[in-house]
Design an enzyme around this catalytic site. Structure first.
Site, PDB file in Angstrom:
ATOM      1  CG  ASP A  92      76.462  27.933  18.666  1.00 22.58           C
ATOM      2  OD1 ASP A  92      76.272  28.718  19.604  1.00 22.58           O
ATOM      3  OD2 ASP A  92      75.597  27.664  17.807  1.00 22.58           O
ATOM      4  CB  SER A  95      73.359  25.061  17.948  1.00 21.08           C
ATOM      5  OG  SER A  95      74.722  25.108  17.529  1.00 21.08           O
ATOM      6  CG  ASN A  97      72.589  19.380  14.883  1.00 16.92           C
ATOM      7  OD1 ASN A  97      71.765  19.889  15.632  1.00 16.92           O
ATOM      8  ND2 ASN A  97      72.391  18.221  14.300  1.00 16.92           N
ATOM      9  CD1 TRP A  99      75.867  22.732  11.213  1.00 16.90           C
ATOM     10  CD2 TRP A  99      76.944  23.448   9.385  1.00 16.90           C
ATOM     11  NE1 TRP A  99      75.678  24.094  11.113  1.00 16.90           N
ATOM     12  CE2 TRP A  99      76.333  24.560  10.005  1.00 16.90           C
ATOM     13  CE3 TRP A  99      77.687  23.656   8.218  1.00 16.90           C
ATOM     14  CZ2 TRP A  99      76.437  25.860   9.492  1.00 16.90           C
ATOM     15  CZ3 TRP A  99      77.787  24.956   7.706  1.00 16.90           C
ATOM     16  CH2 TRP A  99      77.166  26.036   8.340  1.00 16.90           C
ATOM     17  CE1 TYR A 135      72.945  26.475  14.333  1.00 17.68           C
ATOM     18  CE2 TYR A 135      72.596  26.304  11.980  1.00 17.68           C
ATOM     19  CZ  TYR A 135      73.159  25.818  13.139  1.00 17.68           C
ATOM     20  OH  TYR A 135      73.912  24.684  13.107  1.00 17.68           O
ATOM     21  CG  ASP A 278      74.378  31.400  22.049  1.00 20.85           C
ATOM     22  OD1 ASP A 278      75.285  30.616  21.689  1.00 20.85           O
ATOM     23  OD2 ASP A 278      73.524  31.849  21.256  1.00 20.85           O
ATOM     24  CB  THR A 281      74.364  35.042  20.848  1.00 21.77           C
ATOM     25  OG1 THR A 281      73.418  34.168  20.248  1.00 21.77           O
ATOM     26  CG2 THR A 281      73.750  36.446  20.914  1.00 21.77           C
TER      27      THR A 281
END
Ligand SMILES: *[C@@H]1O[C@H](CO)[C@@H](O)[C@H](O)[C@H]1NC(C)=O
Length: 389
Positions: A92, A95, A97, A99, A135, A278, A281
């Site tokens: 992505d 963003s 992070n 996880w 998000y 992005d 998206t």
């Protein structure tokens, strides 16, 4: 998946970078950055410019296959821990992070996804802090730890990562991926978490400080596209790469000089527009104030299942052209119209993210990126576009 930024106003520190790096012969970029004392800085804040020419280092160029689910999200496999535990993640660029779900997560979205078991990894270290990462679609609660991250032959030891404790059902219960690997700038990372790309750079895992995406126009689960870490694949695009500087180092955000519908310039960007590139998206995201105009220009009707158009009109619909980096990047109707069993809708949605500087904000999602191979250049803080092969 676009992370909501806490920094809606651009600070001078993030936007201006006076530093210049001159290349010395025979040293790799990384050596030179280290010599110039900028690499550590880069890893935290990505604050340098003007490394114009890459030279090979000990890192590698890694091809990561990207799968696709129902022509919506694109994702690939990584592993965490020792021995490796496998996860599918959304790669992505919206963003920062990293996880994956944890064994402790009791949300419905965690039941039907792979979950990380810290006690089964010899190299896991808990960090304790917990954060909410929001998000566009909802907020995930994560607790921090660190462990070995692997993507193909890339290995990053002690990579900081989040383990989800709670996930919203929408969209994660329905997602084909388990977690998210954020690829935007470190300054967008919640909790100041180290990014996966920062880890790869720091541990010399990439031949060049660059990554690039190819998204297939006819994606299947088995082949949706490719992420190249550490390089660019000339087989996957045609012609030259057009470069656009990053205008704000949170997202991979560039200036949009104009938008044209068919032969007509709209003038919407006469005072400037911004576009976020992005990969997380799916649709093309249009500023709210222009949705009505676009629907009218394309002859679309607002319905309960989206912005409907007549499938038989698709051939004669105009191109949508985006002026970026001095080039004109055109989307044909075959790219922005979705045909689902004879029902056609526009692959367009109104933006949900506020503009950061008053300029209309667009999001170039997978619909756009299927047409253009995209290169994310972390050394020069620029994004490259070339027509997809
Ligand atoms: C996350 O959000 C929830 C709900 O708004 C809140 O109760 C919790 O304290 C937040 N946790 C953190 C670590 O900020």
């Amino acid at each position: 998946m676009l992370k909501f930024s806490d920094f809606l106003l651009c600070s001078a520190v993030l936007c201006l970078c006076p530093c210049r790096i001159s290349l010395k012969k025979g040293l790799s970029i990384r050596d030179q950055m280290r010599a110039a004392g900028v690499l550590d800085d880069f890893l935290k804040h990505i604050k340098y410019d003007s490394v114009k020419k890459y030279q090979p280092s000990q890192g590698s160029v890694v091809r990561e296959p990207i799968a696709n689910h129902l022509d919506s999200s694109y994702f690939g496999e990584i592993s965490i821990g020792e021995p490796p535990q496998k996860f599918l993640v959304l790669f992505d660029t919206g963003s920062s992070n990293l996880w994956v779900p944890s064994m402790d997560c009791k949300s419905p979205a965690c039941f039907n996804h792979a979950k990380f078991q810290p006690s089964a990894s010899a190299t896991f270290t808990p960090r304790g802090q917990s954060y909410n990462v929001s998000y566009g679609s909802g907020s995930v609660t994560i607790v921090l730890g660190s462990d070995t991250l692997r993507i193909q032959s890339i290995t990053v030891t002690q990579q900081e990562l989040g383990l989800s404790q709670e996930e919203p059902t929408q969209p994660f219960y329905f997602a084909a991926f388990d977690g998210i690997l954020g690829m935007a700038f470190p300054s967008l990372a919640v909790g100041g978490m180290a990014t996966a790309l920062g880890g790869m750079l720091e541990q010399n895992q990439l031949a060049e400080p660059v990554f690039s995406f190819y998204f297939s126009r006819q994606p299947t689960y088995d082949y949706g596209g490719e992420l190249l870490l550490g390089g660019v694949d000339p087989q996957l695009f045609q012609g030259d790469i057009t470069w656009a500087p990053v205008t704000q180092r949170l997202y991979w955000q560039v200036a949009l000089e104009e938008v044209a519908i068919g032969q007509s310039a709209t003038g919407w960007c006469s005072q400037g527009c911004q576009a976020i590139v992005d990969t997380g998206t799916f649709l093309l995201t249009v500023p709210q104030e222009y949705i009505e105009n676009i629907l009218e220009a394309l002859g679309a009707q607002e319905t309960s299942y989206g912005y409907a158009v007549d499938c038989s009109d698709t051939q004669s619909m105009p191109q949508l052209t985006f002026g970026i980096g001095g080039a004109r990047l055109a989307l044909p109707p075959s790219a922005y119209v979705l045909n689902s069993n004879g029902y056609c809708t526009l692959a367009i949605e109104a933006t949900y993210l506020p503009s950061q500087d008053g300029q209309p904000l667009w999001i170039l999602g997978n619909v756009f990126l299927k047409e253009f191979y995209t290169v994310f250049d972390m050394a020069n803080n620029r994004v490259g576009f070339a027509p997809s092969a």
